[in-house]
Scaffold this motif. Structure first.
Motif, PDB file in Angstrom:
ATOM      1  N   GLY A 164      31.422  72.561  62.864  1.00  0.00           N
ATOM      2  CA  GLY A 164      32.816  72.696  62.438  1.00  0.00           C
ATOM      3  C   GLY A 164      33.412  71.352  62.074  1.00  0.00           C
ATOM      4  O   GLY A 164      33.443  70.428  62.882  1.00  0.00           O
ATOM      5  N   ALA A 165      33.875  71.242  60.822  1.00  0.00           N
ATOM      6  CA  ALA A 165      34.442  69.971  60.322  1.00  0.00           C
ATOM      7  C   ALA A 165      35.954  70.058  60.217  1.00  0.00           C
ATOM      8  O   ALA A 165      36.551  69.618  59.244  1.00  0.00           O
ATOM      9  N   GLY A 196      36.401  68.225  64.724  1.00  0.00           N
ATOM     10  CA  GLY A 196      35.090  67.823  64.221  1.00  0.00           C
ATOM     11  C   GLY A 196      35.161  66.594  63.333  1.00  0.00           C
ATOM     12  O   GLY A 196      34.285  65.716  63.381  1.00  0.00           O
ATOM     13  N   GLU A 215      29.211  72.783  58.637  1.00  0.00           N
ATOM     14  CA  GLU A 215      30.491  73.443  58.357  1.00  0.00           C
ATOM     15  C   GLU A 215      30.260  74.731  57.561  1.00  0.00           C
ATOM     16  O   GLU A 215      29.592  74.710  56.525  1.00  0.00           O
ATOM     17  N   SER A 231      43.769  80.111  60.708  1.00  0.00           N
ATOM     18  CA  SER A 231      42.473  79.428  60.750  1.00  0.00           C
ATOM     19  C   SER A 231      42.060  78.896  59.397  1.00  0.00           C
ATOM     20  O   SER A 231      42.266  79.564  58.378  1.00  0.00           O
ATOM     21  N   GLY A 259      37.467  69.950  56.736  1.00  0.00           N
ATOM     22  CA  GLY A 259      38.886  69.702  57.032  1.00  0.00           C
ATOM     23  C   GLY A 259      39.488  70.821  57.879  1.00  0.00           C
ATOM     24  O   GLY A 259      40.513  70.630  58.516  1.00  0.00           O
ATOM     25  N   HIS A 297      45.251  73.130  55.016  1.00  0.00           N
ATOM     26  CA  HIS A 297      46.479  73.845  54.621  1.00  0.00           C
ATOM     27  C   HIS A 297      47.508  73.880  55.742  1.00  0.00           C
ATOM     28  O   HIS A 297      48.387  74.736  55.749  1.00  0.00           O
ATOM     29  N   PHE A 298      47.403  72.941  56.706  1.00  0.00           N
ATOM     30  CA  PHE A 298      48.448  72.937  57.746  1.00  0.00           C
ATOM     31  C   PHE A 298      49.721  72.304  57.198  1.00  0.00           C
ATOM     32  O   PHE A 298      49.740  71.731  56.114  1.00  0.00           O
ATOM     33  N   GLY A 357      51.540  69.969  58.632  1.00  0.00           N
ATOM     34  CA  GLY A 357      51.599  68.522  58.841  1.00  0.00           C
ATOM     35  C   GLY A 357      52.580  68.066  59.900  1.00  0.00           C
ATOM     36  O   GLY A 357      52.755  66.866  60.112  1.00  0.00           O
ATOM     37  N   ALA A 374      32.907  72.774  67.602  1.00  0.00           N
ATOM     38  CA  ALA A 374      34.310  72.516  67.231  1.00  0.00           C
ATOM     39  C   ALA A 374      34.735  73.547  66.197  1.00  0.00           C
ATOM     40  O   ALA A 374      35.347  73.233  65.185  1.00  0.00           O
ATOM     41  N   GLY A 375      34.389  74.815  66.468  1.00  0.00           N
ATOM     42  CA  GLY A 375      34.594  75.895  65.484  1.00  0.00           C
ATOM     43  C   GLY A 375      35.906  76.638  65.648  1.00  0.00           C
ATOM     44  O   GLY A 375      36.095  77.679  65.052  1.00  0.00           O
ATOM     45  N   GLU A 422      35.867  81.376  66.748  1.00  0.00           N
ATOM     46  CA  GLU A 422      34.440  81.209  66.445  1.00  0.00           C
ATOM     47  C   GLU A 422      33.659  80.502  67.546  1.00  0.00           C
ATOM     48  O   GLU A 422      32.481  80.799  67.757  1.00  0.00           O
ATOM     49  N   LEU A 435      30.393  82.222  69.235  1.00  0.00           N
ATOM     50  CA  LEU A 435      29.057  81.622  69.163  1.00  0.00           C
ATOM     51  C   LEU A 435      28.441  81.517  70.560  1.00  0.00           C
ATOM     52  O   LEU A 435      27.243  81.779  70.749  1.00  0.00           O
ATOM     53  N   PRO A 493      50.037  71.844  67.687  1.00  0.00           N
ATOM     54  CA  PRO A 493      48.938  71.326  68.523  1.00  0.00           C
ATOM     55  C   PRO A 493      48.044  70.225  67.959  1.00  0.00           C
ATOM     56  O   PRO A 493      47.256  69.618  68.693  1.00  0.00           O
TER      57      PRO A 493
END
Ligand SMILES: Cc1cc2nc3c(=O)[nH]c(=O)nc-3n(C[C@H](O)[C@H](O)[C@H](O)COP(=O)(O)OP(=O)(O)OC[C@H]3O[C@@H](n4cnc5c(N)ncnc54)[C@H](O)[C@@H]3O)c2cc1C
Ligand code: SF4
Length: 545
Positions: A37-38, A42, A60, A102, A107, A112-113, A115, A287-288, A292, A296, A521
């Motif tokens: 997870g990037a 990540g 990713e 999610s 990234g 698309h957060f 900020g 780091a998913g 996820e 996993l 967060p």
């Protein structure tokens, strides 16, 4: 001779090219650290660990976006930045999963957060001790403070010189964003009238040039991916720097299994274009994100770990938390134009800490929040708190007044409850993995907090000179599912994200949160990741792994 395809501007493995044959990838024979997870966590880990000279591979599931060619000023097209795979939802308040919470692609959610870049307060790490609710974290604010400092400096967070709440009072590395939107200006004036302090929001969005990137041009498409690169994301900041330092990023590669030998992780299996591959490393970091990562772990059960990996406590998947994120749209006599400017440019944490007189524990942040027209139409049509639907002529008439609407949004603390959880369903996805099932219901405290916040948002709209028009039920962000703690019987990882059960398996990201706080967060996700990186660098030097 082998043919190579150019992938994107900096997603390269070898001098600008990525081998089609993933068997010939850079660390096919083994890396020091393999990160799954990037996203926000990540990306920071890849950066910090590769800068320290470690061989890092990041796997990713989603694409390696190119902001200049892949992003568009188009609300509907850019929904593809969210995680699209099927998830089942249930509970009394089933979550709407996808673009709203999610990310998928290099990234992760930061692409698309919005900020908004806040620190947690001291009380957030000890809600049990302070208020008798939730659970205490195994760390305190002071443990994270140096990492908050570092992250904010590294990405040039813009914010006020004086921040009135919590332990950090400013100044932020970069000055506040100016000018602010009409919605934010009206919000600040209304706060002042009602005796609530407000500030221009701390943002992971540039107010001046930084690191070759331009300041924000205020077009307000942050949730569609920022084309000019003024908004921070792991995609444009940490990951390219990690690649420069030697990290390899395998995009469009979905990890489907974590392999173990009974005591440690021996590899991960990932799929790319219908083919399966294996990646080995000394240490593995999942780091998913919130759905996820537990999925996993649960799916990777073996006879040695029959209930899933790292799950001797039974807490994998449990105590997930969204933020309550109700909105109030109000209609004003003058034009506001909610599409203008970065969505959030002002906020108040006036109601952040517990006040028992309110009848509930913990608190919330109020954001002056812009909205693009398609998002607003969708919300007022079918996310209405009173359960009604607005459609046809009534919807059209409301949207004709779009320019006259103001909007305020809640980021409310939701207390952890073990019944709110991720489990595996009987259905299988295209990779043969069980589709996750996400169960969520609000508790009584959560509902009282929401009602209180809605009343305050309505008062603020009235103080703007407007009339509250639409109250929308929504949630934002997700946290929990692999919480950290001192006691291996009631938590999944320790304070550094190392799983209690498997020494070379770490978990990073919002999944490790113990409580949700009343703040957005990601600053905490990234600060925790930087702290985990320090721990790993020391551990690797001392050959602990
Ligand atoms: C619309 C929106 C607005 C937001 N606004 C804000 C805000 O203003 N402020 C704020 O603080 N936060 C905000 N957030 C939340 C923020 O994006 C998250 O807190 C943060 O991204 C979580 O970081 P993470 O590393 O845990 O997960 P993510 O960033 O989600 O990264 C997880 C990555 O793992 C990948 N992955 C998952 N499973 C696998 C697998 N099996 N194999 C390979 N890869 C996998 C995913 O594709 C994803 O890229 C917002 C989120 C959204 C969606
Ligand atoms: S408003 Fe600013 S941060 Fe948002 S997309 Fe436009 S340039 Fe990027």
């Amino acid at each position: 001779m082998e043919s190579h395809d150019r992938v994107t501007h900096h997603s390269d493995h070898y001098d600008g090219y990525r081998s089609k044959q993933l068997d010939k990838r850079k660390y096919a024979d083994g890396a020091d650290v393999c990160i799954v997870g990037a996203g926000a966590a990540g990306s920071v880990l890849a950066y910090e660990l590769s800068q320290a000279g470690l061989k890092v591979v990041v796997i990713e599931a989603g694409p390696y976006w190119n902001p200049q060619t892949d992003f568009a000023s188009d609300e509907l097209a850019m929904k593809n930045l969210g995680w699209q795979e099927t998830r089942l939802v249930e509970g009394q308040n089933p979550l709407r999963l996808g673009h709203n919470n999610s990310g998928r692609g290099v990234g992760g959610g930061t692409v698309h957060f919005t900020g908004v870049f806040l620190r947690f307060h001291e009380s957030d790490f000890m809600t049990k001790t302070v208020d008798g609710v939730g659970e205490d974290w195994p760390i305190r604010y002071q443990d994270l403070a140096p990492y908050y400092d570092k992250i904010e400096r590294d990405i040039a967070v813009s914010g006020p010189d004086h921040f009135p709440w919590g332990a950090f009072r400013g100044p932020y590395p970069y000055p506040v964003r100016e000018p602010i939107s009409a919605n934010s200006q009206l919000f600040r004036e209304a706060c002042a009238k009602l005796g609530m302090e407000s500030v221009v929001a701390p943002l992971a969005i540039l107010s001046a040039p930084f690191d070759g990137r331009p300041p924000c041009i205020n077009r307000g498409f942050c949730n569609q991916g920022c084309m000019p690169n003024a908004k921070y994301s792991g995609l444009i900041h940490h990951i390219p720097k990690a690649i420069q330092a030697g990290a390899e990023v395998l995009s469009d590669c979905m990890v489907t299994q974590v392999l173990t030998d009974g005591s440690k992780v021996t590899g991960v299996v990932f799929q790319h274009q219908g083919q399966s591959y294996k990646q080995t490393a000394r240490v593995y970091i999942l780091a998913g994100f919130v759905v996820e990562t537990p999925r996993l772990l649960l799916h990777s059960a073996t006879p040695h770990f029959p209930d899933g990996l790292a799950n001797s406590s039974g807490w994998v998947g449990k105590a997930i938390m969204p933020h309550s994120s109700q909105d109030v749209y109000g209609i004003l006599p003058e034009e506001v134009r909610l599409y203008k400017g970065t969505p959030v440019l002002a906020l108040s944490q006036h109601f952040y800490e517990t006040d028992r007189d309110r009848g509930f524990a913990r608190g919330y942040t109020l954001n002056a929040h812009g909205s693009r027209p398609v998002a607003m139409a969708g919300s007022i049509a079918h996310q209405r708190q009173d359960g009604t639907f607005l459609w046809g002529r009534a919807l059209r008439e409301n949207m004709l007044d779009y320019n006259y609407y103001a909007r305020i949004t809640l980021v409310g603390e939701v207390l952890p409850h073990p019944d709110n959880r991720v489990t595996l369903s009987d259905e299988k996805d295209e990779y043969g993995m069980p589709v996750p099932k996400v169960t969520f219901s609000y508790g009584e405290n959560d509902k009282k907090l929401i009602n209180h916040a809605i009343e305050q948002m309505k008062r603020l709209i009235e103080a703007m000179g407007g009339k509250p028009a639409h109250v929308i039920d929504d949630t934002a962000h997700l946290m929990g599912g692999c919480r950290m703690g001192k006691d291996p019987a009631t938590s999944v990882v320790d304070e550094y994200g190392q799983t209690h059960d498997i020494p070379n398996l770490f978990i990073a990201g919002a999944a490790t949160f113990v409580t949700s706080s009343g703040s957005n967060p990601t600053n905490t996700v990234m600060a925790l990741a930087a702290r985990t990186a320090d721990r790993l660098i020391q551990g690797m030097r001392h050959r602990e792994f």
